[in-house]
Design an enzyme around this catalytic site. Sequence first.
Site, PDB file in Angstrom:
ATOM      1  N   GLY A 105       5.661  -7.870   6.358  1.00  0.00           N
ATOM      2  CA  GLY A 105       6.762  -7.839   5.405  1.00  0.00           C
ATOM      3  C   GLY A 105       8.132  -7.943   6.052  1.00  0.00           C
ATOM      4  CD  GLU A 147       7.092  -1.715   8.725  1.00  0.00           C
ATOM      5  OE1 GLU A 147       6.787  -1.852   7.529  1.00  0.00           O
ATOM      6  OE2 GLU A 147       6.595  -2.411   9.629  1.00  0.00           O
ATOM      7  CB  THR A 156      -0.959  -0.003   1.203  1.00  0.00           C
ATOM      8  OG1 THR A 156      -1.708  -1.222   1.216  1.00  0.00           O
ATOM      9  CG2 THR A 156      -1.933   1.166   1.110  1.00  0.00           C
ATOM     10  CG  ASP A 177       4.898   1.550   7.504  1.00  0.00           C
ATOM     11  OD1 ASP A 177       4.665   0.816   6.526  1.00  0.00           O
ATOM     12  OD2 ASP A 177       5.831   1.338   8.295  1.00  0.00           O
ATOM     13  N   GLY A 178       1.967   1.190   6.064  1.00  0.00           N
ATOM     14  CA  GLY A 178       0.780   0.352   6.006  1.00  0.00           C
ATOM     15  C   GLY A 178       0.572  -0.387   7.307  1.00  0.00           C
ATOM     16  CB  ALA A 179      -1.592  -1.376   9.474  1.00  0.00           C
ATOM     17  N   GLY A 181       4.327  -5.638  10.348  1.00  0.00           N
ATOM     18  CA  GLY A 181       5.492  -6.497  10.243  1.00  0.00           C
ATOM     19  C   GLY A 181       5.313  -7.717   9.376  1.00  0.00           C
TER      20      GLY A 181
END
Length: 222
Positions: A96, A102, A31, A80-82, A94
């Site tokens: 990824g 992060e 994302t 950042d994504g989630a 996490g």
Amino acid sequence: MSADAAKRAAGRRAAELVSDGMTVGLGTGTTVAHTIIALGERALDITCVATSHATEQLATQVGLRLVAPDEVESLDIAVDGADEVDSELNLTKGGGGALMREKIVASLTERFVVVADDSKLVGRLGDFGTPIELMPFAPRTVARAIERLGAREVLLREGPSDNGNLLADARFGTIEDPAALSAALDAVPGLAGHGIFLGSMVERVLVDGPGGARTITAASRS
């Protein structure tokens, strides 16, 4: 709207929060990759800090200027994504494998913006599992300590983190008190980092999906 289209829409909306002269934290994942691409297209005069080798590579490809985190005292914004976002804006992150970097980057700003498609919204954290980064020295010892905190199992992943540590996923089931579990995990010797990010870190969550674009803050969730 497909999940891919929702990720693209949320990621590109976050890029609109960035303006010339800012220092920007760049997260990791599918994302926030759309945020990075959009920032490259805008050709802004910004300085960026990346959270993973993959993010460094993408940011370099689109022409963004990168520095190490120690070269900045703070960041104007981080995006950042989630993997999960609960009703109090606590996050599971996490998936990824970049959770430790992060969290460091997110700690450098008061404007931590999360981008997600609406499938990531959950009532309580836990179904995804809790990503863990642990030292290679005694992984089974660390895993047993995590199990004593309530994890049904701790499954090691293949391959190291970008920091050269081991990655794992702890299965706690539904997490009723993310703050308490976060503090308990922080106290485990040999555990380098975990993927519970508390809602107190989050300024807003930009969500897209079949219901359209939404901005969620702590106030809007109360």
